[in-house]
Enzyme design. Structure first.
Site, short mmCIF file in Angstrom:
data_model
loop_
_atom_site.label_atom_id
_atom_site.label_comp_id
_atom_site.label_asym_id
_atom_site.label_seq_id
_atom_site.Cartn_x
_atom_site.Cartn_y
_atom_site.Cartn_z
CG LEU A 1 -1.85 1.17 1.44
CD1 LEU A 1 -2.81 1.30 0.27
CD2 LEU A 1 -2.60 1.02 2.75
CB SER A 2 2.23 3.21 -2.84
OG SER A 2 2.50 2.13 -3.71
#
Length: 392
Positions: free
Chosen positions: A97-98
């Site tokens: 989840l950047s």
């Protein structure tokens, strides 16, 4: 243990705090105000699975929202520059989840307008796809994900968020030809070379944003005739590699081995810029393909360890008498390559990373510096030695 209902207000508070922190740092792109609005409407915790992973200094250990909600929350909202890890394969992260700052920077680089058709490569948790859909509109975003489990979960999340996306299970390198041409193409994983399918499936004048290797993200514009794409480096964050193409290179210790060096020589330059200058390190990674570089400082000075992940290595060791010694092994003379590239970079005026760009043709692609037509070029390859070529 706090219940799920108890932590939701805290998550909303942290989402707001993250937005304010990014505002204070200047992370929200002024030309794309829609990005902050989209992230506030679609906070990242809505797309984080219940199981995340935390690096404890030795390995990635699971953190379950149901048994450790506080620990899980800290991973989701660590800071604008930290990604959360929802999947680990063979001991290494295989999805993320950047971090919010990078997502904002890449979306800004895409120059997305309402109504444009978008192809995303690498659905992951679905957060980026949902943000794209909020901007582009209903039915305008398609996303491909090679992992069937990730794709299914992401599909559920984007639908629950009210931003449905056409999520397909497919190899991102192949794109999604049945929906082509797209106005925008964006990849969420790093590639060493741009698959030509991405250019083929993007309309002339369209924009392709992708992370290039370990060096940051690039934005390309497809030429009017569709036969090439070119553009500059936009940002400097590092990204996970394509699934199945994770860095298979050996580390320095494995490349170095335990045998004697093949040779040594003195180094007649100050290594401080090598340790402190990101612009120089970027330039060296461009000009010396396959280069892995680590530096450290001890009581004798700056030390550096170089290798190509395969069979060549070099060490630059600060000695007690104030000198530096280069030792090497393998077929490549990496220290010589680095010093040559360093001198070349200085001769060009020490350009920064954003003064580099890339041009992609079907049969070749190269990185250029300063000017795409007249500046020096380096072919984009698979890690073999390369020398700058004159423009033509």
């Amino acid at each position: 243990m706090a219940g799920r209902g108890q932590i939701v207000p805290e998550l909303d508070r942290l989402a707001g705090a993250l937005a304010e922190q990014m505002a204070g740092r200047g992370d929200w792109p002024s030309r794309s105000p829609w990005i902050r609005a989209a992230m506030e409407a679609l906070p990242r915790h809505l797309f984080a699975p219940d199981l995340l992973y935390h690096w404890d200094g030795r390995a990635y250990v699971p953190v379950d929202r149901r048994t450790d909600p506080d620990g899980w929350t800290r991973l989701v909202y660590a800071d604008p520059d930290t990604a959360a890890v929802p999947q680990v394969t063979n001991g290494l992260p295989s999805s993320s989840l950047s971090c919010a700052a990078v997502v904002a920077d890449m979306l800004d680089s895409l120059l997305l307008e309402p109504g444009q058709r978008v192809l995303e490569l690498g659905t992951g948790t679905g957060w980026n796809a949902a943000l794209l859909a909020r901007r582009a509109g209903h039915g305008r975003v398609a996303s491909v994900e090679v992992d069937e489990g990730l794709a299914g979960a992401a599909r559920e999340r984007v639908e629950a968020a009210g931003t449905p996306v056409d999520v397909r299970v497919a190899d991102g390198a192949l794109g999604l030809p049945e929906g082509a041409p797209y106005d925008r193409v964006i990849a969420t994983y790093a590639v060493p070379r741009v698959p030509w399918t991405w250019v083929e499936q993007c309309a002339p004048g369209g924009r392709i944003v992708f992370p290039w290797g370990p060096l940051g993200h690039v934005a390309l514009t497809v030429a009017p005739d569709g036969r090439s794409a070119s553009g500059r480096v936009q940002g400097l964050a590092q990204f996970m590699s394509a699934r199945g193409a994770e860095d298979r290179a050996r580390d320095y210790a494995a490349v170095r081995g335990t045998g004697p060096a093949d040779g040594e020589r003195p180094v007649h330059r100050d290594l401080t810029p090598l340790h402190e200058g990101y612009g120089l390190r970027f330039a060296l990674r461009v000009a010396v393909p396959g280069l892995r570089l680590t530096t450290a400082v001890d009581e004798d000075g700056v030390n550096a360890w170089l290798h190509d992940g395969h069979g060549s290595w070099a060490s630059l060791t600060a000695e007690p008498d104030g000198t530096t010694t280069a030792r090497r092994g393998g077929p490549r003379r990496l220290a010589d390559e680095v010093e040559h590239a360093w001198d070349r970079w200085r001769a060009l005026g020490s350009p920064g990373p954003r003064e580099y760009g890339m041009t992609v043709h079907q049969d070749r692609q190269y990185v250029w510096c300063l000017d795409p037509a007249t500046g020096p070029r380096w072919p984009v390859g698979d890690g073999a030695p390369a020398q700058p070529r004159p423009a033509h």
